[in-house]
Design a protein around this motif. Structure first.
Motif, PDB file in Angstrom:
ATOM      1  N   ASN A 236       0.851  -1.189   0.000  1.00  0.00           N
ATOM      2  CA  ASN A 236       0.000   0.000   0.000  1.00  0.00           C
ATOM      3  C   ASN A 236       0.891   1.245   0.000  1.00  0.00           C
ATOM      4  N   VAL A 237       0.736   2.074  -1.028  1.00  0.00           N
ATOM      5  CA  VAL A 237       1.639   3.211  -1.212  1.00  0.00           C
ATOM      6  C   VAL A 237       0.835   4.492  -1.451  1.00  0.00           C
ATOM      7  N   ALA A 238       1.515   5.620  -1.299  1.00  0.00           N
ATOM      8  CA  ALA A 238       0.948   6.927  -1.634  1.00  0.00           C
ATOM      9  C   ALA A 238       2.091   7.870  -1.977  1.00  0.00           C
ATOM     10  N   PHE A 239       1.826   8.765  -2.911  1.00  0.00           N
ATOM     11  CA  PHE A 239       2.773   9.816  -3.257  1.00  0.00           C
ATOM     12  C   PHE A 239       2.227  11.151  -2.756  1.00  0.00           C
ATOM     13  N   TYR A 250       7.449   9.476  -1.416  1.00  0.00           N
ATOM     14  CA  TYR A 250       6.882   8.136  -1.622  1.00  0.00           C
ATOM     15  C   TYR A 250       6.757   7.437  -0.274  1.00  0.00           C
ATOM     16  N   TYR A 251       5.526   7.046   0.099  1.00  0.00           N
ATOM     17  CA  TYR A 251       5.240   6.315   1.330  1.00  0.00           C
ATOM     18  C   TYR A 251       4.854   4.893   0.955  1.00  0.00           C
ATOM     19  N   ALA A 252       5.606   3.893   1.445  1.00  0.00           N
ATOM     20  CA  ALA A 252       5.355   2.503   1.052  1.00  0.00           C
ATOM     21  C   ALA A 252       5.255   1.588   2.274  1.00  0.00           C
ATOM     22  N   HIS A 253       4.712   0.391   2.033  1.00  0.00           N
ATOM     23  CA  HIS A 253       4.472  -0.650   3.047  1.00  0.00           C
ATOM     24  C   HIS A 253       3.424  -0.213   4.077  1.00  0.00           C
ATOM     25  N   TRP A 257      -4.314   3.330   4.263  1.00  0.00           N
ATOM     26  CA  TRP A 257      -4.213   4.746   3.936  1.00  0.00           C
ATOM     27  C   TRP A 257      -5.127   5.579   4.826  1.00  0.00           C
ATOM     28  N   ASN A 258      -4.830   6.870   4.841  1.00  0.00           N
ATOM     29  CA  ASN A 258      -5.713   7.830   5.525  1.00  0.00           C
ATOM     30  C   ASN A 258      -6.003   9.023   4.623  1.00  0.00           C
ATOM     31  N   VAL A 259      -5.684   8.874   3.330  1.00  0.00           N
ATOM     32  CA  VAL A 259      -5.846   9.956   2.358  1.00  0.00           C
ATOM     33  C   VAL A 259      -6.400   9.383   1.059  1.00  0.00           C
ATOM     34  N   SER A 260      -6.765  10.273   0.146  1.00  0.00           N
ATOM     35  CA  SER A 260      -7.240   9.858  -1.176  1.00  0.00           C
ATOM     36  C   SER A 260      -6.588  10.734  -2.233  1.00  0.00           C
ATOM     37  N   ASN A 261      -6.592  10.289  -3.479  1.00  0.00           N
ATOM     38  CA  ASN A 261      -5.979  11.040  -4.572  1.00  0.00           C
ATOM     39  C   ASN A 261      -6.583  12.437  -4.688  1.00  0.00           C
ATOM     40  N   GLY A 268       2.343  17.302   8.995  1.00  0.00           N
ATOM     41  CA  GLY A 268       1.849  16.666  10.204  1.00  0.00           C
ATOM     42  C   GLY A 268       0.548  15.910  10.034  1.00  0.00           C
ATOM     43  N   ASP A 269      -0.133  16.102   8.889  1.00  0.00           N
ATOM     44  CA  ASP A 269      -1.343  15.309   8.643  1.00  0.00           C
ATOM     45  C   ASP A 269      -0.975  13.842   8.444  1.00  0.00           C
ATOM     46  N   THR A 270      -1.887  12.945   8.790  1.00  0.00           N
ATOM     47  CA  THR A 270      -1.630  11.509   8.665  1.00  0.00           C
ATOM     48  C   THR A 270      -1.912  11.044   7.233  1.00  0.00           C
ATOM     49  N   VAL A 271      -0.875  10.553   6.567  1.00  0.00           N
ATOM     50  CA  VAL A 271      -1.009  10.007   5.209  1.00  0.00           C
ATOM     51  C   VAL A 271      -1.514   8.569   5.272  1.00  0.00           C
TER      52      VAL A 271
END
Length: 378
Positions: A236-239, A250-253, A257-261, A268-271
């Motif tokens: 599970n990743v997010a850019f 790049y956030y991986a492993h 998630w706590n965000v959307s595209n 400080g927000d949780t990604v």
């Protein structure tokens, strides 16, 4: 008064001079871009025809020589000194910096009237050519700046004319980005950029930050979330796009998630939350954190998030010593002097040469050749 180890002092040149070497500012660039406060002040001297006076000419020449006769420093760094209303003053400092560093330059002045001090930062290429990349705002004796590439940079400090006072300059370094895992810092990084992976078939394109499963992975910058999804390596990743620096984080492993595209986030927000998805299923939970340029590949994230080195701790010269006249006690002492047009900055002075201390630290004094002045203390 005799300075026992003046040969160990490094004496900084102060009759130093000005050059209009700029990128993004100045009359040679777009009319929609303003010149730096230093350039504006220099132009005001010319418009008032003060550049034709001895003091005005000295001020305009002082900044230029500061770019040539600069002192190499390591950060954090600080020193104290004194500038006089009847003498022009400028000083330059060179430092090596990496992309991902963030520097804070602060000049504190004390005098009858607080002086405006111009702080300018130049990039310095391998041919010693300078280009202005950052400048302090008018009436602000502080400048925060980030290098956009790894190379040598030069900081120039110059006060306005006809001001006297003592000063302290401080240069400190901190990470450009906030740390991406809650409650952790760079001491919890256990796998670094460039490490071998898959038997040498590829290289690690980030850093691994270990933390308990479910620990919040935080936005390191203000930006926009892109690329939320899954892949075989990262799970599970997010850019997170940082348009100011032209990079994507790049956030991986992630466990989840706590965000959307398209979502805009602040520092400080949780990604998402730390996990071990993707090819990390056989390892402990951790965040793989990477940085990619918009137009190039992966870059080492460590300089962007590593701990700073704390405050500068160099012992400052006692204010009572500023302006003090001394003699060299050691034979053939190498010192750094305020330069003149016909003398090198670095000189080896014979024993009993007279100097005036104008700044520095307890380990390195900045000196001006005093000649054989009356009232010289022994």
């Amino acid at each position: 008064m005799i300075v026992k180890k003046l040969g160990g002092f490094l004496c900084i040149g102060l009759f130093i001079s000005w050059v209009s070497a700029c990128t993004g500012v100045g009359p040679s660039t777009s009319l929609f871009r303003s010149t730096s406060p230093h350039d504006q002040y220099g132009q005001s001297l010319k418009e008032a025809r003060l550049d034709r006076t001895a003091l005005g000419t000295d001020w305009l020449e002082a900044g230029n020589r500061a770019l040539r006769d600069s002192l190499k420093i390591s950060v954090p760094y600080r020193e104290s000194g004194y500038f006089s209303a009847n003498k022009t003053f400028a000083v330059g400092y060179r430092l090596d910096a990496q992309r991902g560093d963030r520097f804070l330059v602060r000049v504190e002045t004390q005098g009858q009237k607080t002086a405006q001090v111009f702080i300018d930062v130049f990039s310095l290429d391998d041919r010693n050519r300078t280009s202005l990349i950052a400048a302090s705002k008018a009436d602000t004796n502080v400048l925060a700046w980030e290098p956009r590439k790894t190379q040598t940079y030069l900081i120039r400090i110059q006060p306005e004319l006809l001001r006297s006072g003592s000063y302290t300059i401080t240069v400190t370094r901190e990470p450009a980005l906030a740390f991406p895992v809650q409650g952790r810092d760079s001491r919890q990084i256990s796998s670094y950029f460039g490490a071998s992976r898959d038997g040498g078939r590829r290289r690690h394109e980030g850093v691994d930050i270990f933390a308990p499963k479910g620990t919040p992975a935080l936005a390191s910058v203000d930006g926009i979330i892109t690329g939320v999804g899954s892949n075989s390596l990262g799970g599970n990743v997010a850019f997170l796009s940082d348009n100011d620096r032209n990079i994507r984080l790049y956030y991986a492993h992630l466990d989840r998630w706590n965000v959307s595209n398209g979502q805009r986030v602040s520092v400080g927000d949780t990604v998402g939350f730390v996990g071990n998805t993707g090819n990390a299923r056989t390892t402990g939970p951790h965040l793989h954190f990477g940085i990619y340029g918009f137009t190039d590949g992966a870059t080492d994230p460590l300089p962007f998030i590593r701990l700073g080195r704390g405050p500068a701790r160099q012992p400052l010269l006692a204010e009572s010593r500023l302006g003090d006249s001394v003699r060299v006690s050691a034979s053939k002492s190498p010192v750094r002097l305020a330069p003149t047009a016909d003398a090198p900055v670095l000189q080896e002075l014979p024993k009993s040469s007279a100097l005036t201390i104008i700044g520095g630290t307890e380990a390195m004094a900045s000196c001006r050749n005093a000649g054989w002045a009356n009232g010289l203390r022994r």
